[in-house]
Write an enzyme that holds these catalytic residues in place. Structure first.
Site, mmCIF file in Angstrom:
data_model
loop_
_atom_site.group_PDB
_atom_site.id
_atom_site.type_symbol
_atom_site.label_atom_id
_atom_site.label_comp_id
_atom_site.label_asym_id
_atom_site.label_seq_id
_atom_site.Cartn_x
_atom_site.Cartn_y
_atom_site.Cartn_z
ATOM 1 N N GLU A 1 -1.847 1.048 15.682
ATOM 2 C CA GLU A 1 -1.558 1.423 16.994
ATOM 3 C C GLU A 1 -0.356 0.511 17.295
ATOM 4 O O GLU A 1 0.563 1.192 18.223
ATOM 5 C CB GLU A 1 -2.548 1.209 17.943
ATOM 6 C CG GLU A 1 -2.578 -0.211 18.477
ATOM 7 C CD GLU A 1 -2.852 -0.347 19.964
ATOM 8 O OE1 GLU A 1 -3.413 0.742 20.679
ATOM 9 O OE2 GLU A 1 -3.015 -1.528 20.495
ATOM 10 N N HIS B 1 -2.668 1.910 22.977
ATOM 11 C CA HIS B 1 -1.294 2.599 22.786
ATOM 12 C C HIS B 1 -1.198 3.799 21.900
ATOM 13 O O HIS B 1 -0.072 4.367 21.366
ATOM 14 C CB HIS B 1 -0.219 1.414 22.045
ATOM 15 C CG HIS B 1 -0.131 0.282 22.871
ATOM 16 N ND1 HIS B 1 0.189 0.054 24.033
ATOM 17 C CD2 HIS B 1 -0.064 -1.221 22.421
ATOM 18 C CE1 HIS B 1 0.338 -0.867 24.480
ATOM 19 N NE2 HIS B 1 0.229 -1.889 23.414
ATOM 20 N N ASP C 1 -4.240 -5.367 13.369
ATOM 21 C CA ASP C 1 -3.120 -4.734 14.113
ATOM 22 C C ASP C 1 -2.016 -4.958 13.130
ATOM 23 O O ASP C 1 -1.121 -5.900 13.193
ATOM 24 C CB ASP C 1 -2.911 -5.457 15.334
ATOM 25 C CG ASP C 1 -4.173 -5.013 16.311
ATOM 26 O OD1 ASP C 1 -3.785 -4.214 17.189
ATOM 27 O OD2 ASP C 1 -5.081 -5.669 16.155
ATOM 28 N N HIS D 1 -6.858 -6.323 18.711
ATOM 29 C CA HIS D 1 -6.086 -6.098 19.883
ATOM 30 C C HIS D 1 -5.494 -7.404 20.487
ATOM 31 O O HIS D 1 -4.269 -7.482 20.888
ATOM 32 C CB HIS D 1 -6.899 -5.775 21.162
ATOM 33 C CG HIS D 1 -6.240 -5.588 22.439
ATOM 34 N ND1 HIS D 1 -4.962 -4.743 22.667
ATOM 35 C CD2 HIS D 1 -6.173 -6.173 23.558
ATOM 36 C CE1 HIS D 1 -4.617 -4.620 23.850
ATOM 37 N NE2 HIS D 1 -5.222 -5.742 24.263
#
Length: 281
Positions: free
Chosen positions: A39, A68, A8, A176
């Site tokens: 994201e 998202h 991420d 995540h």
């Protein structure tokens, strides 16, 4: 064939360290493909056209998204321009965006990339296991290298999906939670697995956000904007080596590059030969 998966990417600090070191890593490690979860790249939530272009310019080949994905309206412009930014495959079929990317790696190998969203402690979505089955049915048998990002809260969900897909895909890597797990392994069927590859962005905070803002909201119960933190940027991810003839993973290695490591990489000769090891202070 080597695939680098970047965890991420959070805000400007995450994009900056990717832009700094990824071009060197592509040459140094001989990367055939670079996938990243994007994201959180625009201010900590969503993806804008400018952020997309920054990551593409750095050398990212495919971007996976998560819960998202639609946070920024510009995602629709991005979907109009490319099929290499992916919504989760277990979103409704009429939700915007592609859910599968077929890409040619730098060595000419054809690879498939898709993502699924977990269901535990997440918004309701279709079954990720059945969604993965449906996507795999669409991939031609000649495509041996298949990469899956499982964007989920529960490590048990990710482990189950890894076992479910073992021997059917090359890698199942998690995102995540923004915290890297120490369970990287090649499963018996030849699938590389790690429950979460960690976050690329500022680690002097709470999951990439300013800890003072998060602490204030937690103690007072008064909502506030969780600004992206700035300190201790790191690139976290996983480096997977795959046999392109059969799609089986041969090795997986955790990647964590802090700012000091990044500076050392930038100071190295640009034509330094491929080396799977990381510089360490």
């Amino acid at each position: 064939m080597k695939i680098l998966f970047i965890g991420d990417v959070v805000g400007g600090p995450g994009r900056k360290i990717v832009s700094q070191v990824l071009p060197r890593l592509i040459r140094r490690w001989g990367l055939g493909l670079v996938v990243c979860n994007a994201e959180n790249s625009a201010g900590g939530s969503g993806l804008t056209l400018r952020c997309y272009e920054e990551l593409i310019d750095a050398g990212v080949d495919v971007m996976t998204m998560g819960d998202h994905v639609y946070r920024k309206d510009e995602i629709h412009q991005i979907f109009d321009q490319t099929d290499r930014v992916l919504k989760p495959a277990n979103f409704p079929s009429d939700s915007p965006g592609p859910d599968l990317a077929l890409v040619e790696a730098r060595d000419g190998t054809l690879a498939a990339v898709f993502s699924v969203l977990g269901r535990t402690f997440m918004k309701p979505v279709d079954c990720p296991f059945r969604a993965a089955d449906r996507v795999l049915e669409r991939i031609a048998p000649s495509v041996r290298v298949v990469f899956v990002d499982v964007h989920a809260e529960a490590t048990s969900d990710k482990q189950l999906l890894g076992r479910y897909l073992d021997g059917r895909v090359s890698a199942v890597l998690g995102t995540h939670t923004h915290v890297a797990t120490a369970d990287e392994q090649v499963l018996p069927g030849g699938t590389a697995f790690q429950a979460d590859v960690g976050m690329t962005g500022p680690h002097d905070g709470i999951l990439g956000r300013r800890y003072d803002r998060v602490l204030s909201a937690t103690l007072s119960n008064v909502p506030t904007h969780f600004d992206v933190a700035v300190g201790d940027p790191r690139l976290n991810g996983a480096l997977v080596s795959i046999d392109p003839s059969n799609g089986r993973a041969m090795a997986i290695q955790r990647v964590s590059i802090n700012q000091h490591d990044a500076q050392r990489i930038l100071n190295d000769a640009p034509d330094q030969p491929a080396d799977p090891s990381l510089p360490r202070s």
